[in-house]
Enzyme design. Structure first.
Site, PDB file in Angstrom:
ATOM      1  CG  HIS A 206      54.469 -10.251  -5.005  1.00 21.18           C
ATOM      2  ND1 HIS A 206      54.987  -8.984  -5.050  1.00 21.18           N
ATOM      3  CD2 HIS A 206      53.452 -10.274  -5.889  1.00 21.18           C
ATOM      4  CE1 HIS A 206      54.306  -8.265  -5.913  1.00 21.18           C
ATOM      5  NE2 HIS A 206      53.363  -9.020  -6.448  1.00 21.18           N
TER       6      HIS A 206
HETATM    7  C1  UD1 Z   1      48.314 -10.718  -7.355  1.00 16.76           C
HETATM    8  C2  UD1 Z   1      48.450 -10.179  -8.776  1.00 16.76           C
HETATM    9  C3  UD1 Z   1      49.771  -9.431  -8.892  1.00 16.76           C
HETATM   10  C4  UD1 Z   1      49.942  -8.388  -7.797  1.00 16.76           C
HETATM   11  C5  UD1 Z   1      49.749  -9.043  -6.440  1.00 16.76           C
HETATM   12  C6  UD1 Z   1      49.856  -8.050  -5.319  1.00 16.76           C
HETATM   13  C7  UD1 Z   1      47.427 -11.573 -10.554  1.00 16.76           C
HETATM   14  C8  UD1 Z   1      47.731 -12.468 -11.680  1.00 16.76           C
HETATM   15  N1  UD1 Z   1      48.481 -11.259  -9.756  1.00 16.76           N
HETATM   16  O1  UD1 Z   1      49.352 -11.676  -7.163  1.00 16.76           O
HETATM   17  O2  UD1 Z   1      49.815  -8.780 -10.155  1.00 16.76           O
HETATM   18  O3  UD1 Z   1      51.231  -7.819  -7.882  1.00 16.76           O
HETATM   19  O4  UD1 Z   1      48.445  -9.661  -6.425  1.00 16.76           O
HETATM   20  O5  UD1 Z   1      49.830  -8.684  -4.071  1.00 16.76           O
HETATM   21  O6  UD1 Z   1      46.310 -11.164 -10.386  1.00 16.76           O
HETATM   22  N2  UD1 Z   1      47.059 -15.328  -0.658  1.00 16.76           N
HETATM   23  C9  UD1 Z   1      46.779 -15.255   0.688  1.00 16.76           C
HETATM   24  N3  UD1 Z   1      45.906 -14.282   1.107  1.00 16.76           N
HETATM   25  C10 UD1 Z   1      45.314 -13.399   0.277  1.00 16.76           C
HETATM   26  C11 UD1 Z   1      45.597 -13.495  -1.090  1.00 16.76           C
HETATM   27  C12 UD1 Z   1      46.479 -14.445  -1.533  1.00 16.76           C
HETATM   28  O7  UD1 Z   1      47.280 -16.017   1.478  1.00 16.76           O
HETATM   29  O8  UD1 Z   1      44.540 -12.536   0.741  1.00 16.76           O
HETATM   30  C13 UD1 Z   1      48.007 -16.361  -1.132  1.00 16.76           C
HETATM   31  C14 UD1 Z   1      47.299 -17.605  -1.594  1.00 16.76           C
HETATM   32  O9  UD1 Z   1      48.097 -18.699  -1.275  1.00 16.76           O
HETATM   33  C15 UD1 Z   1      47.275 -17.438  -3.097  1.00 16.76           C
HETATM   34  C16 UD1 Z   1      48.563 -16.706  -3.366  1.00 16.76           C
HETATM   35  O10 UD1 Z   1      48.741 -15.844  -2.228  1.00 16.76           O
HETATM   36  O11 UD1 Z   1      47.185 -18.635  -3.787  1.00 16.76           O
HETATM   37  C17 UD1 Z   1      48.544 -15.901  -4.617  1.00 16.76           C
HETATM   38  O12 UD1 Z   1      47.456 -14.984  -4.636  1.00 16.76           O
HETATM   39  P1  UD1 Z   1      46.885 -14.408  -6.012  1.00 16.76           P
HETATM   40  O13 UD1 Z   1      45.830 -13.385  -5.764  1.00 16.76           O
HETATM   41  O14 UD1 Z   1      46.534 -15.543  -6.897  1.00 16.76           O
HETATM   42  O15 UD1 Z   1      48.144 -13.735  -6.654  1.00 16.76           O
HETATM   43  P2  UD1 Z   1      49.253 -12.749  -6.025  1.00 16.76           P
HETATM   44  O16 UD1 Z   1      50.538 -13.465  -5.987  1.00 16.76           O
HETATM   45  O17 UD1 Z   1      48.778 -12.117  -4.749  1.00 16.76           O
END
Ligand code: UD1
Length: 363
Positions: A206
């Site tokens: 991811h």
């Molecule tokens: C975040 C952390 C990363 C960690 C990861 C674990 C930061 C910078 N990154 O990355 O270090 O390894 O979490 O999972 O904080 N989304 C959903 N549902 C959710 C959450 C996210 O669909 O419950 C999707 C959304 O499209 C969102 C994307 O995932 O825009 C990214 O989510 P985000 O929390 O920004 O970063 P992660 O890639 O999850």
């Protein structure tokens, strides 16, 4: 009375806060609150972890959700400030390296509230990783840096952090792993997924560097498909990765791979323990495979968790099909020749939560 406000937001935070909350409950002089920023909000990314880990419902949910880094960080800051004004804690305790971590630390430190950082001092020295920026800034702001491994102490000293702020406590995520390992085993997820008693690979990807551009994502999917010709490949897929595969039209590349929705914590550990090998770019899986003695191939140029390589089962690999395939070959050969044994680096003993709670309760 010492009042603690624990702040968590994303999936990897939840297994780190659980042992600290539990251990702090044993200190009668400690009052504590759990704040969830809402960075992760899907049932599969958040609620299921709370139930697997036996976490209480958060006292406050800031409900910030997804956004660009700036938007997400800013929303946590804006929503967290009035909560701090109301709770007036002695410590804000932040975990790991996600956006919620640095946002909460910045708000607290400007209000003169002490910040404790659990998992301080890890460094990949790769500033293209958002987590590295979060780690550097959080450690600059924190009053108490609670480190998971000795390399973290060395990193902090080299950055000029005063010695009295650094406390080595060991790896708190391992507390959770050891506590729930039996429960995970009893879940028999390999059986439920039809791979029990057979070789299989487990993988997760991811990181933006691997999945936000079509080229590395296509290379990784291609190599997983090659491996799937030899053994089942179970890919627990993060929502962002699923979205990118669709956006880049890469679904056909990995038709032999079994795509799974994001798994619960217990399902993940249950699958990990029996896996022949793990392919990932996760930070947490590098540590969990080391403790379980399962070979781990990490598609990154660097790692902030070097003990998983020097003492554990981890190896860095390129995000490129031929390179991944060669590394897979090497692991399968080594497994055939006797394999990999579990390792417990110093302080990865299941007691880190107790050491953290004691340190916070006495200050
Ligand atoms: C975040 C952390 C990363 C960690 C990861 C674990 C930061 C910078 N990154 O990355 O270090 O390894 O979490 O999972 O904080 N989304 C959903 N549902 C959710 C959450 C996210 O669909 O419950 C999707 C959304 O499209 C969102 C994307 O995932 O825009 C990214 O989510 P985000 O929390 O920004 O970063 P992660 O890639 O999850």
């Amino acid at each position: 009375m010492t009042t603690l406000v624990h702040v968590v937001g994303a999936r990897p935070n939840f297994m780190k806060v659980a042992p600290v909350l539990r251990a702090a409950r044993a200190h009668p002089g400690v009052r504590q609150y759990l704040v969830h920023t809402g960075q992760h909000y899907d049932e599969a990314m958040s609620d299921r972890f709370f139930s697997d880990l036996g976490l209480p419902a958060p006292d406050v949910n800031l409900g910030v959700g997804s956004g660009t880094h700036a938007v997400q960080t800013a929303r946590v800051m804006m929503e967290f400030e009035p909560v701090l004004d109301r709770l007036q804690p002695d410590w804000v305790v932040v975990y790991g390296d996600v956006n919620s971590t640095v946002a909460a630390a910045l708000v607290a430190s400007k209000k003169g509230i002490r910040v404790a950082h659990v998992e301080a001092g890890l460094r990949s020295r790769d500033r293209t990783m958002p987590e590295e920026i979060n780690r550097l800034l959080t450690d600059q702001l924190a009053d108490l840096l609670l480190t998971p491994s000795r390399d973290a102490d060395v990193n902090l000293r080299a950055e000029g952090i005063p010695e009295e702020r650094i406390t080595f406590v060991g790896n708190v995520m391992v507390d959770t792993l050891l506590r729930l390992r039996e429960q995970a085993r009893a879940l028999a997820t390999p059986q439920a997924r039809g791979v029990a008693g057979r070789p299989y690979a487990f993988c997760t990807f991811h990181r933006p560097s691997n999945v936000d551009r079509a080229e590395p994502l296509a290379e990784i999917l291609g190599s997983l498909d090659d491996l799937a010709a030899r053994m089942p490949v179970l890919f627990a897929i993060h929502p962002r990765t699923r979205a990118r595969i669709a956006e880049f039209g890469l679904g056909r590349l990995a038709e032999r791979v079994t795509l799974l929705e994001p798994l619960s914590y217990l399902e993940t550990i249950s699958l990990l323990e029996q896996a022949t090998l793990v392919l990932t770019d996760s930070g947490g899986l590098q540590e969990e495979t080391t403790v379980l003695g399962v070979p781990c191939l990490t598609a990154r140029r660097n790692t902030e968790r070097p003990v998983t390589i020097t003492e554990g089962t981890n190896r860095l690999i390129p995000s490129e099909r031929a390179g991944i395939n060669a590394a897979v070959e090497a692991v399968l050969r080594q497994r055939g020749n006797g394999g990999f044994s579990p390792s417990r680096p110093e302080g990865w003993d299941g007691r880190a939560g107790e050491r953290i709670a004691r340190r916070l309760a006495e200050s």
